[in-house]
Design a protein around this motif. Sequence first.
Motif, short mmCIF file in Angstrom:
data_model
loop_
_atom_site.label_atom_id
_atom_site.label_comp_id
_atom_site.label_asym_id
_atom_site.label_seq_id
_atom_site.Cartn_x
_atom_site.Cartn_y
_atom_site.Cartn_z
N ILE A 1 1.02 -1.16 0.05
CA ILE A 1 0.29 -0.01 -0.14
C ILE A 1 0.79 1.16 0.07
CG2 ILE A 1 -1.44 1.13 1.53
CD1 ILE A 1 -2.73 -1.36 2.20
N ALA A 2 1.70 1.49 0.77
CA ALA A 2 2.73 2.24 1.26
C ALA A 2 3.96 1.91 1.63
CB ALA A 2 2.44 3.08 2.09
N HIS B 1 4.68 5.24 13.19
CA HIS B 1 3.94 6.02 13.85
C HIS B 1 3.09 7.20 13.14
CE1 HIS B 1 5.42 4.45 17.51
NE2 HIS B 1 5.14 4.04 17.37
N ARG B 2 4.07 7.07 11.74
CA ARG B 2 3.44 8.62 10.98
C ARG B 2 2.60 7.89 9.90
NH1 ARG B 2 5.77 12.48 13.23
NH2 ARG B 2 4.08 13.90 12.22
N LEU B 3 3.86 6.84 9.22
CA LEU B 3 2.97 6.31 7.79
C LEU B 3 1.68 5.31 8.42
CD1 LEU B 3 3.26 6.16 4.71
CD2 LEU B 3 4.06 3.77 4.97
N TYR B 4 1.71 4.59 9.60
CA TYR B 4 0.64 3.71 9.07
C TYR B 4 -1.02 4.25 9.74
CZ TYR B 4 -1.06 -1.23 10.40
OH TYR B 4 -2.25 -2.44 10.37
N PRO B 5 -0.61 5.03 10.79
CA PRO B 5 -2.75 5.43 10.36
C PRO B 5 -2.76 6.05 9.66
CG PRO B 5 -1.20 6.13 12.10
CD PRO B 5 -0.06 5.63 11.32
N CYS B 6 -2.34 6.77 8.96
CA CYS B 6 -2.46 7.45 8.04
C CYS B 6 -3.04 6.23 6.89
CB CYS B 6 -1.91 7.82 6.41
SG CYS B 6 -0.67 9.47 7.57
N ALA B 7 -2.10 5.07 6.58
CA ALA B 7 -2.88 3.98 5.46
C ALA B 7 -4.06 4.02 6.21
CB ALA B 7 -1.39 3.55 5.64
N VAL B 8 -4.04 3.38 7.61
CA VAL B 8 -5.00 2.66 7.50
C VAL B 8 -6.45 3.70 7.84
CG1 VAL B 8 -6.00 1.89 10.26
CG2 VAL B 8 -3.99 1.30 9.79
#
Length: 221
Positions: free
Chosen positions: A151-152, A176-183
């Motif tokens: 995904i990213a 912690h910056r990428l995962y929440p956005c992707a979720v």
Amino acid sequence: MQRIAVLASGAGSNLQAILAYLAAAGPATAGAVSLVASDRRQAGALAIGARAGIPSATITDANDARSILALLAEHQIGLVALAGYLKHIPEAVTARYRGHIVNVHPALLPAFGGPGMYGTRVHRAVLDAGVRITGVTVHFVDEAYDHGPIIAQWPVPVLAGDTPSVLAARVLRAEHRLYPCAVAAVASGRISLDAAGTVRGEAGAPVASPVFRLQTEESEL
Ligand code: GRF
């Protein structure tokens, strides 16, 4: 509003980051964490979920697809986010949640992934390989470990003198910056997986490259 289950085996810092991100989105948020589950009764993630007033559950048999599916159905879960969940997800679960189950891995898959590649082992392997760039991968989960469509990804530098734990901490900040956005992007449908296994972005266009910047504020990781 997408009901999200977070499965974790460890401290739960990614769960915490997801909770903070969704809360900051306010009423427009794409989803809500409605279940925290772990294969370990003592997992820090369960305590974080409890403090947030989120229902939690212990997965007593990680191979029992029927009980996992029943748990997810009981909580009307639409999206499963693995956040340091160390057990293999049974195939019946990944099949039922195809395109709606995601994972974060602390390296640039397909490199440095697969069975047994978790925790500091990943970062030790990165350092031993002498690569100069590592990073974070968020991907859809399929039946194999760390294998589903990406995904990213987010690059993280390897610096002179890095130890596995120093590098792990730098990569975790990127998670912690990428995962929440992707979720949130998957929860809102802005990113999806089509029948052919292609990751599609807004308006159904294929995502040009797995390496793309989600809406994250500028920051020094
Ligand atoms: C993270 O490094 C993640 O990439 C990996 O497991 C770790 C989970 O950490 N899959 P935490 O429990 O979210 O703090």
